[in-house]
Design a protein around this motif. Structure first.
Motif, PDB file in Angstrom:
ATOM      1  N   TYR A  65       0.836  -1.202   0.000  1.00 29.46           N
ATOM      2  CA  TYR A  65       0.000   0.000   0.000  1.00 29.46           C
ATOM      3  C   TYR A  65       0.869   1.249   0.000  1.00 29.46           C
ATOM      4  CZ  TYR A  65      -2.807   3.823   1.840  1.00 29.46           C
ATOM      5  OH  TYR A  65      -3.403   5.056   2.024  1.00 29.46           O
ATOM      6  N   VAL A  66       1.900   1.255   0.823  1.00 31.86           N
ATOM      7  CA  VAL A  66       2.802   2.407   0.888  1.00 31.86           C
ATOM      8  C   VAL A  66       3.494   2.607  -0.459  1.00 31.86           C
ATOM      9  CG1 VAL A  66       4.846   3.361   2.016  1.00 31.86           C
ATOM     10  CG2 VAL A  66       3.117   2.165   3.370  1.00 31.86           C
ATOM     11  N   THR A  67       3.914   1.531  -1.070  1.00 31.28           N
ATOM     12  CA  THR A  67       4.542   1.631  -2.391  1.00 31.28           C
ATOM     13  C   THR A  67       3.620   2.325  -3.379  1.00 31.28           C
ATOM     14  OG1 THR A  67       5.791  -0.408  -2.020  1.00 31.28           O
ATOM     15  CG2 THR A  67       5.529   0.317  -4.304  1.00 31.28           C
ATOM     16  N   ALA A  68       2.371   1.893  -3.412  1.00 29.85           N
ATOM     17  CA  ALA A  68       1.411   2.427  -4.386  1.00 29.85           C
ATOM     18  C   ALA A  68       1.085   3.889  -4.132  1.00 29.85           C
ATOM     19  CB  ALA A  68       0.142   1.586  -4.360  1.00 29.85           C
ATOM     20  N   GLU A  69       1.098   4.317  -2.876  1.00 30.78           N
ATOM     21  CA  GLU A  69       0.677   5.674  -2.516  1.00 30.78           C
ATOM     22  C   GLU A  69       1.836   6.659  -2.388  1.00 30.78           C
ATOM     23  OE1 GLU A  69      -2.509   6.840  -2.243  1.00 30.78           O
ATOM     24  OE2 GLU A  69      -2.954   4.880  -3.131  1.00 30.78           O
ATOM     25  N   PHE A  70       3.067   6.180  -2.421  1.00 29.92           N
ATOM     26  CA  PHE A  70       4.222   7.014  -2.123  1.00 29.92           C
ATOM     27  C   PHE A  70       4.424   8.073  -3.207  1.00 29.92           C
ATOM     28  CE2 PHE A  70       8.239   8.060  -0.272  1.00 29.92           C
ATOM     29  CZ  PHE A  70       8.251   7.454   0.968  1.00 29.92           C
ATOM     30  N   THR A  71       4.456   9.335  -2.788  1.00 26.71           N
ATOM     31  CA  THR A  71       4.598  10.447  -3.720  1.00 26.71           C
ATOM     32  C   THR A  71       5.998  11.056  -3.661  1.00 26.71           C
ATOM     33  OG1 THR A  71       3.900  12.130  -2.128  1.00 26.71           O
ATOM     34  CG2 THR A  71       2.148  11.016  -3.391  1.00 26.71           C
ATOM     35  N   VAL A  72       6.290  11.893  -4.638  1.00 27.08           N
ATOM     36  CA  VAL A  72       7.549  12.646  -4.620  1.00 27.08           C
ATOM     37  C   VAL A  72       7.621  13.493  -3.358  1.00 27.08           C
ATOM     38  CG1 VAL A  72       8.906  14.411  -5.803  1.00 27.08           C
ATOM     39  CG2 VAL A  72       7.747  12.621  -7.127  1.00 27.08           C
ATOM     40  N   ARG A  73       6.516  14.083  -2.968  1.00 28.84           N
ATOM     41  CA  ARG A  73       6.484  14.870  -1.726  1.00 28.84           C
ATOM     42  C   ARG A  73       6.900  14.010  -0.530  1.00 28.84           C
ATOM     43  NH1 ARG A  73       3.465  19.450  -0.753  1.00 28.84           N
ATOM     44  NH2 ARG A  73       2.176  19.006  -2.592  1.00 28.84           N
ATOM     45  N   ASP A  74       6.422  12.760  -0.491  1.00 30.85           N
ATOM     46  CA  ASP A  74       6.755  11.871   0.625  1.00 30.85           C
ATOM     47  C   ASP A  74       8.249  11.586   0.711  1.00 30.85           C
ATOM     48  OD1 ASP A  74       4.098  11.465   1.574  1.00 30.85           O
ATOM     49  OD2 ASP A  74       3.745  10.008  -0.023  1.00 30.85           O
ATOM     50  N   LEU A  75       8.946  11.636  -0.428  1.00 34.91           N
ATOM     51  CA  LEU A  75      10.392  11.423  -0.410  1.00 34.91           C
ATOM     52  C   LEU A  75      11.119  12.499   0.379  1.00 34.91           C
ATOM     53  CD1 LEU A  75      11.087  10.565  -4.172  1.00 34.91           C
ATOM     54  CD2 LEU A  75      11.085   8.941  -2.268  1.00 34.91           C
ATOM     55  N   LEU A  76      10.493  13.655   0.545  1.00 37.68           N
ATOM     56  CA  LEU A  76      11.199  14.872   0.957  1.00 37.68           C
ATOM     57  C   LEU A  76      10.898  15.347   2.369  1.00 37.68           C
ATOM     58  CD1 LEU A  76      10.530  16.809  -2.378  1.00 37.68           C
ATOM     59  CD2 LEU A  76      12.525  15.401  -1.816  1.00 37.68           C
ATOM     60  N   ALA A 105      10.542  11.109  11.113  1.00 39.36           N
ATOM     61  CA  ALA A 105      11.784  10.383  11.386  1.00 39.36           C
ATOM     62  C   ALA A 105      12.753  10.696  10.255  1.00 39.36           C
ATOM     63  CB  ALA A 105      11.550   8.879  11.501  1.00 39.36           C
ATOM     64  N   TYR A 106      13.806  11.401  10.578  1.00 38.60           N
ATOM     65  CA  TYR A 106      14.732  11.922   9.569  1.00 38.60           C
ATOM     66  C   TYR A 106      15.403  10.781   8.814  1.00 38.60           C
ATOM     67  CZ  TYR A 106      18.187  15.077   7.553  1.00 38.60           C
ATOM     68  OH  TYR A 106      18.949  15.809   6.685  1.00 38.60           O
ATOM     69  N   ASP A 107      15.481  10.938   7.487  1.00 35.43           N
ATOM     70  CA  ASP A 107      16.173   9.930   6.692  1.00 35.43           C
ATOM     71  C   ASP A 107      16.943  10.597   5.560  1.00 35.43           C
ATOM     72  OD1 ASP A 107      14.946   9.431   3.839  1.00 35.43           O
ATOM     73  OD2 ASP A 107      13.214   9.750   5.147  1.00 35.43           O
ATOM     74  N   ASN A 108      17.967   9.905   5.105  1.00 33.69           N
ATOM     75  CA  ASN A 108      18.761  10.327   3.958  1.00 33.69           C
ATOM     76  C   ASN A 108      18.449   9.508   2.711  1.00 33.69           C
ATOM     77  OD1 ASN A 108      20.666  12.351   5.176  1.00 33.69           O
ATOM     78  ND2 ASN A 108      21.174  10.605   6.464  1.00 33.69           N
ATOM     79  N   THR A 109      18.098   8.261   2.921  1.00 31.91           N
ATOM     80  CA  THR A 109      17.948   7.322   1.829  1.00 31.91           C
ATOM     81  C   THR A 109      16.943   7.801   0.788  1.00 31.91           C
ATOM     82  OG1 THR A 109      18.447   5.549   3.401  1.00 31.91           O
ATOM     83  CG2 THR A 109      17.509   4.905   1.295  1.00 31.91           C
ATOM     84  N   LEU A 110      15.818   8.329   1.230  1.00 27.24           N
ATOM     85  CA  LEU A 110      14.776   8.733   0.283  1.00 27.24           C
ATOM     86  C   LEU A 110      15.169   9.991  -0.490  1.00 27.24           C
ATOM     87  CD1 LEU A 110      11.642   7.872   2.417  1.00 27.24           C
ATOM     88  CD2 LEU A 110      12.560   6.606   0.456  1.00 27.24           C
ATOM     89  N   TYR A 111      16.075  10.790   0.057  1.00 25.31           N
ATOM     90  CA  TYR A 111      16.585  11.931  -0.716  1.00 25.31           C
ATOM     91  C   TYR A 111      17.482  11.470  -1.859  1.00 25.31           C
ATOM     92  CZ  TYR A 111      14.696  16.106   1.368  1.00 25.31           C
ATOM     93  OH  TYR A 111      13.837  17.119   1.731  1.00 25.31           O
ATOM     94  N   ILE A 112      18.106  10.318  -1.700  1.00 20.63           N
ATOM     95  CA  ILE A 112      18.858   9.755  -2.816  1.00 20.63           C
ATOM     96  C   ILE A 112      17.893   9.299  -3.907  1.00 20.63           C
ATOM     97  CG2 ILE A 112      20.453   7.914  -3.486  1.00 20.63           C
ATOM     98  CD1 ILE A 112      21.581   8.100  -0.604  1.00 20.63           C
ATOM     99  N   VAL A 113      16.766   8.725  -3.490  1.00 22.72           N
ATOM    100  CA  VAL A 113      15.722   8.377  -4.466  1.00 22.72           C
ATOM    101  C   VAL A 113      15.217   9.638  -5.159  1.00 22.72           C
ATOM    102  CG1 VAL A 113      13.494   7.250  -4.795  1.00 22.72           C
ATOM    103  CG2 VAL A 113      15.065   6.385  -3.052  1.00 22.72           C
ATOM    104  N   ALA A 114      15.073  10.727  -4.406  1.00 22.25           N
ATOM    105  CA  ALA A 114      14.624  11.995  -4.999  1.00 22.25           C
ATOM    106  C   ALA A 114      15.617  12.481  -6.049  1.00 22.25           C
ATOM    107  CB  ALA A 114      14.444  13.052  -3.908  1.00 22.25           C
ATOM    108  N   GLY A 115      16.904  12.313  -5.780  1.00 21.38           N
ATOM    109  CA  GLY A 115      17.906  12.682  -6.780  1.00 21.38           C
ATOM    110  C   GLY A 115      17.782  11.857  -8.041  1.00 21.38           C
ATOM    111  N   GLU A 116      17.399  10.597  -7.872  1.00 23.18           N
ATOM    112  CA  GLU A 116      17.195   9.739  -9.035  1.00 23.18           C
ATOM    113  C   GLU A 116      15.960  10.170  -9.826  1.00 23.18           C
ATOM    114  OE1 GLU A 116      18.005   6.470 -11.668  1.00 23.18           O
ATOM    115  OE2 GLU A 116      19.192   7.738 -10.319  1.00 23.18           O
TER     116      GLU A 116
END
Length: 487
Positions: free
Chosen positions: A76-87, A132-143
């Protein structure tokens, strides 16, 4: 340390203090380049903002629209995950999840590895419920930037943001610097003594720097002043690079953050995260800021748009309370606050934190000493020796070298440490690289024959940097090979 202040469209201060390296004694100046670490995140969100302005992206587009292979633990999270959620750090991942694929450096993970491995992280909270602070999803945002722009994040940020602002000495990673002659060395404490340490150079499998979209930029206070002036706008400022509505979105609350009860420096009432920026109120004004921390360097950028004020502090040591003391002292001046010794206040915080950390680590090492004295002279480690596998970090080898037991991560070769007895089947890993400051408990799960079948870890000290997310590892033993250090 280097400090810059911009006010009302002008640079009113830009200066360095001390030395950029304990080895060379070269002076720190306004043009000394420092790794700004997570202050890079604001450049990544601005890069996405440029694509929004061009009609190539919407903040609430699904990530899978651009990266079809993107997959989180929950479908469900995969299907709903937005660019905004990455950030905006509300994914449900735990604090710093996945950072061990990047820290310490010289791992061999690629962006594609990182995206693939997200599916293995069990959520620490429900989707969009907690910060909860993360770095990993900002790398996805760069992609995401790379796939839409059809060029690497590194070159897009340099050509569309750094160069138009005249940030000519800055680059998206250390290896891309056009002129590395005035660059600060990284400094950290190694067993109580501050030394020059190796700067973070990234993954050996990431030659394009694609994984630096979470924190790779090197810049100076002179260059960052132009960034701050552009964002603050007004007479004398560089031409804006983003549409007003897009910049407003970056500075709008997306995820609420916890604000501790009790008095604050500036009668603060709220804390939130926007898109690449921390948001709060100071003395009745909105403050937009971010900090950054990488190996041996910590930084802070603070903007107060209503006052057309920007404060930039870059340091080449791992002492965040130092940049906080200087930033707050300057803020006091512009808010009319007097009679406060912010350096002394921050020193008090440092001493309290150090006391808590020292208590935890001292207790652990005291127990290790007791266990070592009680251990036989020729300990039998055969129950523990072997290869262990974790779904996202890969393999670690536990092996004997002489009379000692060691642990080495196969895909993170600098993550190697001696395994010392602690209590029962729990040991302590003392990392060979002492600047890590992240010694960890390692608890082996034993089968009915008393042989290790699995391994879990967690940091010893509460002050351990969250990027050493040992608690997210779940190793299963896959072989009893007496793997040596070379493997």
């Amino acid at each position: 340390m280097a400090v810059a202040v911009v006010k009302d469209g002008k640079v009113v201060m830009s200066k360095g203090y001390g030395v950029s390296s304990l080895k060379t004694k070269a002076p720190m100046d306004a043009n000394t380049l420092v790794g700004i670490a997570s202050n890079t995140k604001a450049f990544t969100t601005a890069a996405l903002g440029l694509l929004v302005d061009e009609g190539k992206l919407r903040w609430d587009d699904k990530v899978t629209d651009y990266i079809p292979e993107f997959k989180m633990y929950d479908p469900y999270v995969t299907a709903e995950f937005t660019v905004r959620d990455l950030l905006c750090h509300r994914s449900g991942l735990g604090l710093g999840a996945g950072d061990l694929m990047r820290y310490p450096d010289s791992t061999n993970f690629t962006v594609h590895d990182l995206i693939h491995n997200l599916r293995y992280f069990k959520p620490a909270s429900s989707f969009r419920s907690e910060y909860a602070y993360d770095n990993t999803l900002y790398i996805v945002a760069g992609e995401v930037v790379a796939r839409i722009a059809k060029q690497p994040w590194t070159s897009f940020v340099e050509t569309r943001l750094l160069q138009p602002l005249g940030m000519r000495r800055s680059a998206t990673s250390f290896s891309r610097l056009p002129d590395p002659t005035n660059v600060a060395d990284a400094h950290a404490s190694e067993d109580g003594k501050v030394r020059v340490v190796r700067r973070h150079l990234g993954s050996t499998a990431d030659p394009t720097g694609a994984m630096f979209s979470a924190g790779g930029i090197y810049s100076s206070v002179a260059d960052l002043s132009q960034w701050a002036l552009m964002l603050l706008g007004g007479p004398g400022a560089p031409a804006p690079l983003l549409k007003p509505a897009t910049q407003w979105e970056l500075w709008s609350p997306q995820t609420l953050k916890h604000l501790s009860p009790g008095p604050t420096f500036y009668n603060t009432h709220f804390a939130a995260y926007g898109l690449g920026w921390d948001l709060t109120d100071v003395g009745g004004f909105k403050q937009v800021s971010h900090t950054g921390g990488t190996v041996g360097m910590v930084t802070k950028v603070t903007l107060v748009p209503d006052l057309h004020l920007g404060i930039i502090v870059l340091t080449n040591q791992e002492e965040g309370l130092a940049f906080q003391a200087i930033t707050t002292s300057i803020m006091d001046h512009y808010l009319g606050v007097t009679g406060q010794d912010r350096v002394q206040t921050m020193l008090g915080y440092k001493q309290a934190s150090a006391a808590e950390s020292d208590k935890a680590t001292a207790a652990a090492w005291k127990q290790v000493a007791l266990a070592q004295r009680a251990a036989p002279k020729k300990a039998d480690y055969s129950a523990y020796i072997g290869r262990y596998h974790d779904a996202w970090l890969g393999d670690v080898n536990v092996y004997q070298q002489g009379p000692q037991l060691w642990l080495r991560a196969v895909r993170a070769p600098r993550l190697v440490g001696q395994v010392l007895p602690y209590r029962g089947s729990t040991c302590v890993v003392r990392w060979k690289l002492r600047s890590i400051n992240a010694d960890a408990f390692a608890t082996f799960t034993l089968d009915d024959q008393g042989r290790a079948s699995g391994l879990k870890m967690k940091p010893i000290s509460p002050a351990t940097d969250f990027s050493y997310d040992f608690q997210d590892l779940d190793f299963k033993r896959v072989t009893e090979s007496t793997a040596g250090a070379a493997q």
